[in-house]
Design an enzyme around this catalytic site. Structure first.
Site, short mmCIF file in Angstrom:
data_model
loop_
_atom_site.label_atom_id
_atom_site.label_comp_id
_atom_site.label_asym_id
_atom_site.label_seq_id
_atom_site.Cartn_x
_atom_site.Cartn_y
_atom_site.Cartn_z
N ASP A 47 0.84 -1.20 0.00
CA ASP A 47 0.00 0.00 0.00
C ASP A 47 0.87 1.25 0.00
O ASP A 47 2.00 1.22 0.50
CB ASP A 47 -0.89 0.03 1.24
CG ASP A 47 -1.96 -1.05 1.21
OD1 ASP A 47 -2.28 -1.53 0.11
OD2 ASP A 47 -2.47 -1.41 2.30
N TYR A 75 5.69 -8.70 8.67
CA TYR A 75 5.42 -7.27 8.75
C TYR A 75 5.54 -6.78 10.19
O TYR A 75 5.37 -7.55 11.15
CB TYR A 75 3.98 -6.97 8.30
CG TYR A 75 3.67 -7.31 6.87
CD1 TYR A 75 3.86 -6.38 5.85
CD2 TYR A 75 3.15 -8.56 6.53
CE1 TYR A 75 3.54 -6.69 4.53
CE2 TYR A 75 2.83 -8.88 5.22
CZ TYR A 75 3.03 -7.95 4.22
OH TYR A 75 2.72 -8.26 2.93
N ASP A 89 -6.98 1.75 7.55
CA ASP A 89 -5.69 2.36 7.87
C ASP A 89 -5.86 3.86 8.08
O ASP A 89 -6.97 4.40 7.99
CB ASP A 89 -4.65 2.06 6.78
CG ASP A 89 -5.04 2.59 5.41
OD1 ASP A 89 -5.78 3.61 5.33
OD2 ASP A 89 -4.64 1.99 4.40
#
Length: 303
Positions: A47, A75, A89
């Site tokens: 992203d 991650y 997010d």
């Protein structure tokens, strides 16, 4: 007459440290221009908000990039509790706020443990998955919601790294196709307060980790093409997990012409794929048809 491809015939793999605020494709194009490369592709989208490991394949290495698309990932993310956004997010709009109870580390660890192993995950609307040829994120921006079938993914491990009054930092090891945004939302739902992520960094893809990454700024500051190409890994790093087959010049020549050949395949399983070498030079992949017989699978273009 075939159209000549513009740029230099660069081959290899770069471990790029993608910066925040840039799409994976934009980062790819920046790198390709810096290398003046004829051909380049990345091996798994991050992203725009996310940073970290984005392997970029140049030239002939793109033929083997699919082996990284299926790789497991690791991650690090920050999970903000008490706020739910429309994208999962910090780039989205806050659609709901909830009070955050006085969670203990044990409370959080218990919820994290419930999401380890195989889980079903519904892909977010703000994703690149397509519906009738259109990315879901385009439909989401139009205010549309499309029903998405859940996908089975695997979370191998989640570690609580640190926490504060607003949320906590988390490290996640998972299979391909796992959406960390969705995982954080589901964790927030299980805690009862909702959540979204405010930071995301990829630390590992398959056998590659963040220790060998190079930033765009570092690449841009290098004096010449030769210095930049020193940052590239050999293309066979993408298939190092496959067994190796070394052949002599005559066998290699026939394989490069697309022919099946007889050669020693001791130790290789029938039907398996192997890395092909001549004089320690990587030539591509072959398939073991039967004992003592191999056929080309995917070969490197050679002069």
């Amino acid at each position: 007459m075939a159209r000549r491809r513009r740029g230099l015939p660069v081959n290899g793999v770069l471990l790029l440290d993608k910066p925040a605020g840039m799409s994976s494709n934009h980062a790819l194009q920046r790198v390709r221009r810096l290398f003046q490369a004829q051909k380049a592709g990345h091996t798994g989208t991050l992203d725009p908000m996310a940073t970290g490991l984005l392997p970029v394949c140049f030239g002939e290495a793109t033929k083997f990039s699919s082996y990284l698309l299926d790789a497991d990932k690791r991650y690090r993310t920050y999970v903000r509790l008490g706020e739910i956004t429309d994208t999962g997010d910090a780039e989205g709009e806050i659609v709901e706020r909830r009070s955050v109870a006085g969670f203990t580390d044990a409370d959080i660890e218990k919820v994290l443990a419930s999401f380890c192993g195989e889980i079903d995950q519904v892909p977010p609307m703000y994703s690149a998955l397509k519906h009738q040829g259109k990315p879901l994120y385009e439909l989401a921006r139009q205010g549309k919601t499309i029903e998405r079938a859940p996908r089975r993914v695997r979370v191998y491990d989640m570690r609580l790294l640190a926490r504060d009054a607003m949320g906590f930092e988390l490290e996640v090891a998972c299979s391909k196709g796992t959406y960390i945004r969705t995982l954080a939302e589901d964790i927030g739902q299980a805690l009862g307060c909702g959540a979204h992520i405010t930071a995301l960094r990829r630390l590992r893809t398959g056998a590659f980790d963040d220790s060998g990454m190079v930033s765009l700024e570092a690449l841009a500051s290098m004096s010449d093409q030769a210095e930049r190409e020193l940052q590239l890994l050999e293309m066979d790093v993408l298939v190092k997990h496959l067994p190796r087959l070394s052949v002599d010049g005559d066998v290699a020549k026939r394989l490069l012409l697309g022919q099946c050949v007889q050669t020693d395949t001791a130790g290789l399983s029938i039907g398996s794929t192997a890395r092909l070498y001549r004089d320690n030079v990587f030539l591509g992949l072959v398939t073991i048809l039967v004992a003592g017989e191999v056929t080309p699978r995917r070969l490197v273009a050679t002069a």
